[in-house]
Design a protein around this motif. Structure first.
Motif: not given
Lengths: 283, 283, 283
Positions: A23, A25, A52, A54, A56, A81-82, B23, C43-45, C48
């Motif tokens: 995926m 982001i 795929n 994501t 934001v 964010f991750p 998807m 959203k980020g959290m 994560k």
């Protein structure tokens, strides 16, 4: 033996599946607004290259051309964010000799945009790497780099591509320097840098600057030429009654002035860039 | 032999996995605004029928009932999306005998909406197929077809369902005809059809019409009764100094008048539908 | 035997794949606006903690602190979503002794927010279970519970975690009671509770209350002190000519007053909270 081969075959198949659903982001921040085809154009292009993804939206309501506001918002958003998230900065995207398109890697995340100084405002120190984009635009027209270049670069990174494949190393960022709150013996002079949706006033005074300056002694926070004051820092808005002024630190440790359940900016008549002064109380 | 069977079994299993994560993208464009439950209602319904959908907002800020604006935005947005994308048009959704609900397949993408002429504005030529929806609404109430009918139709297509299963063939679209820039020997008379978030003026004059008319000779672009002019086409906003007028072609090849880092519409006092004339310079 | 073991191994592998792509929907409704980093921070959290989440914005344009408006929007939106959806309510999130953070399970969906009475407006009856959140905030600062607590709680539920792991059982909700339309022999007195993007007027009179009151006899719907009236209920806006007043039931069975292709609220000069009266016609 034979099992070994089957296993490999299946491992490959399963790797394909995993691969396909990788995926990742991408965030978007811009001054494109929400009434045009610009945001959707960029998203469509990202999905075309990386189905795929994501995606934001951070905000598309940045004031046109206001890099400082965009930097403030993105600086406070990206940290949630991750690792591996790719951020597309869709503001002042037009490239010039002085302000080139780059991808920077910082804090385990990627940032793609035009280096007009905005990156230096988002990062607290030098990024791990900077590359100047030299991938071609998707269109002969150069007015929509967010869609025609940044989306492609983002998809490349989501696909596991390396940033160095997008262009050549660049040594350093264009630096933009913001007014820092000057301190003297008696006062710490900050200003309002952001007014949020609740009309809360966010200043450029950090918690650590504030604490260093006050170091436990009494203080007054003065705004609108001494008309309004606060002499205490609270933990939450609800610590004061509705309609009362409250000073506290934001979730990102900036000094904030608010009115509990009220609209500080409009009620106090304070605007962006207005001064907020912390003064030691005379004894 | 025995391996063959295992393989088949696993192939089936893996097919299931692939199938489940199919998807597929649905976009939404509407005049529903962002302060109501309408957008979320449609999205929830799509996820109910197709949990793995990727839903993209094109814009929900279309002026109420303005099919022409919606067509302009969608025409410019859809081309960035991958094949197979399904577009839901949530404007003037109320069905009548004259204006029925349809799904049209054009340029390898699906478009679902009410055929009040909007489809004829989005497409450059006839779509590959048109079907009149006859699937029932999800509710006895007919005021929210976006949620109660279009979402179901979109999910059906994402699931790999055929459009002909949604209704019966329809021969042609309702035609809506827009004013085309009239050309005579001396001038090409266009108009402003869109003002974007930067207050740039987008006209209905295409690059090819412009080039055919000017065919290499000198020209003037005149707006606001000769008060303002431009006599050159640039490649990017930055080709002129900040605050100066610049004429260029948009990323979708329409003639655009802008002010570099400025707001052309408000600064020049020009509104949607105002004339923009290209004239050959007299020698 | 040996095949059996391989099968188990592969089943495990495939289970892992399925597990990894467990999706699950989180919706967000708030008064955070679209110009700040608040929405993106939440959203980020969520990503994560749960990278495969599907996040849906219901609206972030709720008037600051207006729980009643948020409840109206969420009540009408959540019912379109699949079972297991998690709804984060980002309004009045500051916790107090009276108004604690809770997760409620109702109609097979989860609702996370501050119990200031808003839950009692969203649900028609008692939820199946209520738990008071006692998971720690992600930050020492308590001003952004949407990001620092609710996002974590939502991710926990998406991961298949049980709500009881988030805190201790709570017996009941804080109750907020809305003005219900009073009925007497001659009239049913409602009010405008919502004005939508088309300036349609949505009242607090339900279809069943309306039908019980009129029970087949003739009626008049009176608004703006008898200046405007409607004496018929239609099925769709198009049942009257453009510009004419139409009374109908919304897709959620509330009495609505609209103008076909027009803006009822501004044209009729009617505001939120204004009275709408249904009267039996005198014979």
């Amino acid at each position: 033996m034979i099992f070994g081969r089957i296993t490999q075959k299946w491992q490959k198949l399963i790797a394909d599946i995993n691969c396909e659903k990788e995926m990742g982001i991408v965030t978007l921040i811009s001054d494109w607004g929400l009434s045009d085809y610009y945001v959707a154009g960029v998203k469509g292009m990202i999905y075309k290259f990386h189905p795929n993804a994501t995606i934001v939206d951070i905000s598309h309501q940045i004031q046109p051309f206001d890099s400082i506001e965009a930097a403030y918002i993105l600086k406070n958003a990206y940290q949630s964010f991750p690792d591996g998230t790719v951020h597309i900065i869709g503001i002042n995207t037009e490239e010039s000799i002085k302000n080139v398109h780059i991808v920077a890697y910082y804090n385990k995340q990627y940032f793609i945009g035009t280096d007009d100084g905005i990156f230096s405002l988002i990062f607290d120190d030098e990024p791990d790497s900077i590359f100047e984009l030299d991938i071609p635009h998707e269109s002969s027209n150069l007015t929509f780099s967010g869609r025609d270049r940044f989306a492609k670069a983002a998809a490349h990174l989501l696909d596991g591509g390396k940033p160095e494949e997008l262009g050549s190393v660049r040594k350093e960022l264009v630096k933009k320097i913001l007014f820092n709150p000057p301190v003297n013996e008696d006062s710490l002079k900050g200003m309002v840098i952001h007014i949020d949706n609740y009309h809360n006033l966010i200043t450029n005074i950090t918690k650590s600057e504030f604490n260093r300056f006050t170091s436990g002694s009494e203080f007054e926070i003065i705004f609108r030429s001494q008309k309004y004051k606060a002499s205490e820092i609270h933990d939450s808005y609800g610590d004061v009654r509705p309609g009362e002024i409250v000073a506290l630190f934001t979730s990102n440790d900036m000094l904030e002035i608010a009115i509990n359940k009220g609209k500080a900016a409009s009620l106090l008549g304070i605007h962006k860039s207005d001064p907020i002064v912390v003064a030691r109380t005379k004894n």
